[in-house]
Write an enzyme that holds these catalytic residues in place. Structure first.
Site, PDB file in Angstrom:
ATOM      1  N   ASP A  52       0.819  -1.208   0.000  1.00  0.00           N
ATOM      2  CA  ASP A  52       0.000   0.000   0.000  1.00  0.00           C
ATOM      3  C   ASP A  52       0.855   1.261   0.000  1.00  0.00           C
ATOM      4  O   ASP A  52       2.068   1.215   0.205  1.00  0.00           O
ATOM      5  CB  ASP A  52      -0.891   0.026   1.259  1.00  0.00           C
ATOM      6  CG  ASP A  52      -1.933  -1.076   1.260  1.00  0.00           C
ATOM      7  OD1 ASP A  52      -2.269  -1.577   0.179  1.00  0.00           O
ATOM      8  OD2 ASP A  52      -2.412  -1.415   2.360  1.00  0.00           O
ATOM      9  N   TYR A 110       6.201 -10.367   6.721  1.00  0.00           N
ATOM     10  CA  TYR A 110       6.078  -8.931   6.970  1.00  0.00           C
ATOM     11  C   TYR A 110       6.529  -8.634   8.392  1.00  0.00           C
ATOM     12  O   TYR A 110       6.383  -9.461   9.294  1.00  0.00           O
ATOM     13  CB  TYR A 110       4.627  -8.470   6.824  1.00  0.00           C
ATOM     14  CG  TYR A 110       4.165  -8.249   5.416  1.00  0.00           C
ATOM     15  CD1 TYR A 110       4.247  -6.993   4.819  1.00  0.00           C
ATOM     16  CD2 TYR A 110       3.600  -9.284   4.673  1.00  0.00           C
ATOM     17  CE1 TYR A 110       3.796  -6.774   3.522  1.00  0.00           C
ATOM     18  CE2 TYR A 110       3.147  -9.077   3.376  1.00  0.00           C
ATOM     19  CZ  TYR A 110       3.241  -7.822   2.806  1.00  0.00           C
ATOM     20  OH  TYR A 110       2.803  -7.615   1.528  1.00  0.00           O
TER      21      TYR A 110
END
Length: 247
Positions: A52, A110
């Site tokens: 994002d 992540y």
């Protein structure tokens, strides 16, 4: 014409995410611009994931076909010479023409960084979420322990296509203390849209004792609706995409 696989890192602060968009400059557009300077005539590169706006990466994987008569080391240097300073090619490899960086991935990793401070620290603000006062570490560790396994994560994200599958397998989820803060690491076969930022946001609520462990556990095990909210994007980094499938 060879098929190349490159591993890239980028500071996502000034980009409107990874994927090319009509409005706003993206990491994909920057890589394709650099490739174009080297004679690339493809329509689109392929990537392992779509980060994002404001999200960073140290292990994003990209593939493309390119007519290149020099070494892979020379290709790496040439790309980095044409890329803006926020993006760098860390590794260049040859791959099979059928290799797909997204669909062939075994798992992704992540990390999300939190720092503790009552006021903003400009040297940390681009890469971490400022939280004050410090969170209850014991509650965070217990919340993370619910995540490993195969679950319906509908309460923590949305599929990339309407009606898509919301089941994912988490292999690792853990919090660790770092200098003046915390680091959350989560590995899974794939992630829903906004899944990591949702997980962090809700666990921070638990660490603030504003959300019960029981409600969070029910979201994991039964897809029970959770409070709305997302952790800020700048604390999130795509660390690794792994392609080693266990037999």
């Amino acid at each position: 014409m060879a098929h190349y696989k490159i591993t890239i890192a980028y500071d996502g602060t000034s980009f409107k995410g990874f994927q090319r968009q009509v409005n706003g400059y993206t990491v994909q557009a920057e890589i394709e611009r650099a490739l174009g300077a080297l004679g690339w005539q493809g329509k689109s590169i392929l990537a392992a994931g779509r980060t994002d706006t404001g999200v960073h990466a140290t292990g994003q994987v990209v593939t493309f076909h390119l007519e290149w008569k020099h070494s892979m080391e020379t290709l790496q240097r040439a790309l980095n010479a044409h890329l803006m300073s926020e993006v760098v090619v860390r590794k260049v490899e040859l791959s099979d023409a059928e290799f797909h960086p997204r669909f062939d991935a075994a798992w992704r990793s992540y990390q999300y960084r939190i720092y503790y401070d009552e006021v903003k620290n400009p040297l940390l603000e681009r890469y971490a979420w400022r939280v004050s006062p410090p969170l209850n570490d014991i509650l965070l560790l217990e919340a993370a322990s619910f995540l490993p396994g195969t679950h319906n994560f509908e309460a923590f994200g949305s599929p990339h296509k309407p009606g898509g599958n919301t089941e994912r397998t988490v292999y690792l989820a853990e919090w660790e203390q770092i200098d003046n803060g915390l680091l959350f690491t989560v590995n899974a076969n794939a992630f829903l849209y906004h899944m990591v930022r949702r997980l962090v946001f809700l666990q921070v609520l638990i660490g603030k004792e504003k959300l019960s462990l029981k409600q969070f556990q029910s979201g994991v095990e039964h897809a029970t609706v959770q409070p709305p909210g997302l952790a800020p994007p700048q604390g999130l980094t795509l660390v690794e995409v792994n392609y080693h499938h266990e037999e």
